[in-house]
Design a protein around this motif. Structure first.
Motif, PDB file in Angstrom:
ATOM      1  N   LYS A  76       0.859  -1.085  -0.096  1.00 18.79           N
ATOM      2  CA  LYS A  76       0.141  -0.071  -0.025  1.00 18.79           C
ATOM      3  C   LYS A  76       0.868   1.297  -0.102  1.00 18.79           C
ATOM      4  N   GLY A 118       1.348   5.269   0.760  1.00 16.09           N
ATOM      5  CA  GLY A 118       0.799   6.402   1.517  1.00 16.09           C
ATOM      6  C   GLY A 118       1.266   7.814   0.754  1.00 16.09           C
ATOM      7  N   ARG A 161      -3.444   4.753   0.500  1.00 16.80           N
ATOM      8  CA  ARG A 161      -4.118   5.678   1.593  1.00 16.80           C
ATOM      9  C   ARG A 161      -3.631   6.908   1.153  1.00 16.80           C
ATOM     10  N   ASP A 165       0.979   3.422  10.189  1.00 12.33           N
ATOM     11  CA  ASP A 165       0.139   2.426   9.606  1.00 12.33           C
ATOM     12  C   ASP A 165       1.186   1.193   8.986  1.00 12.33           C
TER      13      ASP A 165
END
Length: 401
Positions: free
Chosen positions: A141, A143, A170, A195
């Protein structure tokens, strides 16, 4: 200027021309300020000059003929004095200063402060290459810190999804210019760093002039960026006078689009690479099998494998000859040993007391208790002594009279 009325209003072009004519009557003046932008296009210089104390700025234009006459080079952030005359562009209605001369006063205040901070952080080792972390090959993922509804966000997401459609983001929105920009970017970056699913962080902005990029040189933000554990990509999109965030980031991307290309692998390129690698492996294995097959055939064609029985025949004859030779040697050694034993027997018999007895001699022993033992003289016995006389085939017991 003539009078106007609702029934007879002035045209915009009339007002613009009137303002131009009025401004044109103003004389030139020397002005001091700081260049917040400085671009060369077609040989002409287009820039903005900012008041050193007040938040006010003006556009300036310097034609090529004037710029080529100057002996100094200028860049954004320079503190300068200019000799300029106000001018209004009639078609666009914009006010600018037409420059006839420009001179350096000194390094701009802001740029000077940034250079001191840059040297300070560099001395602390925050820019060292050894601190740079390698980006993940395919992040789980990404950021993203950027402005809301910004072109930078669209560029990063669009180019990332074109390269790898399944990529996940994200996004944390923050102001990317203004007084609160540094604090908001810092908070968004730290939320993403906390995260565990975020493998890499991109801070993206679509460029801007020198003043707009100042938040990305904020010392608190820069130190926080150096302290996070997640790999960081700075995509501020500004080539000249790079913000200090570019220096501490693990990777500097020239634009948000470049950031997407550097962070996300192209699925088509990777599939093509896999195809190429598989083809290389197949060629290598095929060649290896071919070489080993040829080697195996060479081994099979050798006499030892083509007709294995030849070695049995050849070695069988050799074994037979060696067995015969061994038997002959054994017989010879046995005969020789037998002769040696016979000779030793004769020598032993010659040395044995039995040989002496066979020649008529006898061994006389006294067996009574007075003086037992061999009798070698007549004085060794007296009348009544008991004797044991040994001859060749036995013993004779006698008593002396």
């Amino acid at each position: 200027m003539n009078q106007s009325s609702p029934e007879q209003p002035f045209q915009v072009s009339y007002i613009s021309q009137a303002i131009h004519d009025w401004v044109s009557r103003l004389g030139s003046a020397w002005v001091e300020g700081e260049l917040t932008s400085y671009d060369i296009r077609g040989g002409h210089a287009y820039a903005k000059i900012r008041d050193l104390e007040q938040d006010a700025s003006l556009s300036i234009v310097m034609w090529r003929s004037v710029r080529e006459r100057l002996t100094e080079e200028f860049r954004k952030g320079d503190r300068v004095i200019i000799n300029a005359k106000p001018d209004v562009w009639v078609k666009g209605g914009s006010l600018s200063l037409q420059v006839y001369d420009m001179r350096h006063v000194g390094l701009g205040t802001l740029l000077e402060q940034l250079e001191r901070l840059r040297r300070k952080l560099a001395d602390e080792g925050l820019f060292d290459a050894s601190r740079k972390r390698r980006l993940p090959f395919l992040p789980n993922k990404i950021g993203l810190v950027t402005g809301r509804d910004s072109d930078a966000e669209k560029d990063v997401r669009r180019n990332s999804e074109l390269r790898w459609p399944a990529v996940q983001f994200r996004t944390e929105y923050a102001r990317v210019q203004g007084d609160n920009a540094a604090a908001e970017v810092l908070a968004a970056m730290q939320r993403l760093d906390a995260d565990p699913e975020v493998d890499v962080i991109i801070i993206a902005r679509g460029g801007g002039d020198f003043l707009h990029l100042l938040p990305f040189s904020d010392e608190t933000l820069v130190r926080a960026a150096a302290a996070i554990t997640t790999p960081l990509v700075s995509a501020i999109g500004h080539e000249a006078d790079r913000p200090i965030l570019d220096e501490v980031a693990d990777l500097r991307a020239s634009t948000p689009t470049d950031a997407a290309k550097r962070v996300v692998p192209d699925v088509a390129e990777q599939l093509d690479l896999v195809t190429q690698l598989r083809a290389r492996i197949r060629r290598h294995v095929t060649e290896l099998v071919r070489v080993e097959s040829r080697r195996f055939e060479d081994l099979r064609s050798r006499p030892a494998l083509a007709n294995p029985s030849w070695i049995i025949d050849q070695r069988g004859d050799e074994v037979g000859r060696l067995a015969t030779r061994g038997s002959e040697l054994m017989d010879w050694h046995l005969r020789r040993a037998s002769d040696e034993v016979s000779g030793l027997g004769h020598r032993l018999a010659a040395l044995s007391p039995l040989g002496t007895l066979q020649r008529g001699y006898a061994i006389v022993e006294r067996v009574d208790g007075a003086a037992p033992g061999l009798v070698t003289t007549t004085s060794g016995v007296e009348a009544g002594a008991k004797l044991n006389i040994r001859v060749t085939d036995g013993r004779i017991e006698a008593t002396v009279e």
